[in-house]
Design a protein around this motif. Sequence first.
Motif, PDB file in Angstrom:
ATOM      1  N   LEU A   1     -38.908 -10.741   1.075  1.00  0.00           N
ATOM      2  CA  LEU A   1     -39.806  -9.931   0.245  1.00  0.00           C
ATOM      3  C   LEU A   1     -41.051  -9.503   1.024  1.00  0.00           C
ATOM      4  N   LYS A   2     -41.555 -10.398   1.868  1.00  0.00           N
ATOM      5  CA  LYS A   2     -42.761 -10.081   2.645  1.00  0.00           C
ATOM      6  C   LYS A   2     -42.540  -8.895   3.580  1.00  0.00           C
ATOM      7  N   LYS A   3     -41.310  -8.630   3.968  1.00  0.00           N
ATOM      8  CA  LYS A   3     -41.022  -7.478   4.825  1.00  0.00           C
ATOM      9  C   LYS A   3     -41.274  -6.170   4.087  1.00  0.00           C
ATOM     10  N   LEU A   4     -41.257  -6.219   2.752  1.00  0.00           N
ATOM     11  CA  LEU A   4     -41.507  -5.030   1.937  1.00  0.00           C
ATOM     12  C   LEU A   4     -42.992  -4.825   1.653  1.00  0.00           C
ATOM     13  N   GLY A   5     -43.774  -5.870   1.788  1.00  0.00           N
ATOM     14  CA  GLY A   5     -45.204  -5.773   1.500  1.00  0.00           C
ATOM     15  C   GLY A   5     -45.785  -7.131   1.170  1.00  0.00           C
TER      16      GLY A   5
ATOM     17  N   LEU B   1     -32.777  -5.025  -3.718  1.00  0.00           N
ATOM     18  CA  LEU B   1     -33.116  -4.406  -2.440  1.00  0.00           C
ATOM     19  C   LEU B   1     -33.137  -5.415  -1.291  1.00  0.00           C
ATOM     20  N   VAL B   2     -33.629  -6.621  -1.560  1.00  0.00           N
ATOM     21  CA  VAL B   2     -33.694  -7.644  -0.507  1.00  0.00           C
ATOM     22  C   VAL B   2     -32.455  -8.527  -0.466  1.00  0.00           C
ATOM     23  N   GLY B   3     -31.507  -8.288  -1.362  1.00  0.00           N
ATOM     24  CA  GLY B   3     -30.257  -9.044  -1.334  1.00  0.00           C
ATOM     25  C   GLY B   3     -30.239 -10.291  -2.184  1.00  0.00           C
ATOM     26  N   GLY B   4     -31.280 -10.494  -3.014  1.00  0.00           N
ATOM     27  CA  GLY B   4     -31.301 -11.637  -3.925  1.00  0.00           C
ATOM     28  C   GLY B   4     -31.301 -12.977  -3.220  1.00  0.00           C
TER      29      GLY B   4
END
Length: 95
Positions: free
Chosen positions: A43-47, A24-27
């Motif tokens: 990753l922090k943008k997701l939570g 989802l974040v593009g690895g």
Amino acid sequence: MRSSWRELPYGDQGLAITKQTYGLVGGFQPIPLMEDLDLVQRLKKLGSVVIAPAAITVSGRRWQRLGVWRSCWRNAKLRAAWRRGVSAEILQKQY
């Protein structure tokens, strides 16, 4: 403390994420340095990034060779340069 307070662990601290979230974040991006910090920032943008109460074993050779304070100072300078937009290729040469 930095990892818990700012939610910015490095890759050598053991990032555990699902394959779905990784995709989802593009690895990991194909950059020579800061790829772990780049991933964690996305990753922090997701939570929230959660620090597990478990330990992993990694090599401490570089920290032992340079010393803790010198390593911390060097890493802080590299992170600051990264935030200012210095390319990963230039930072790799300084590393």
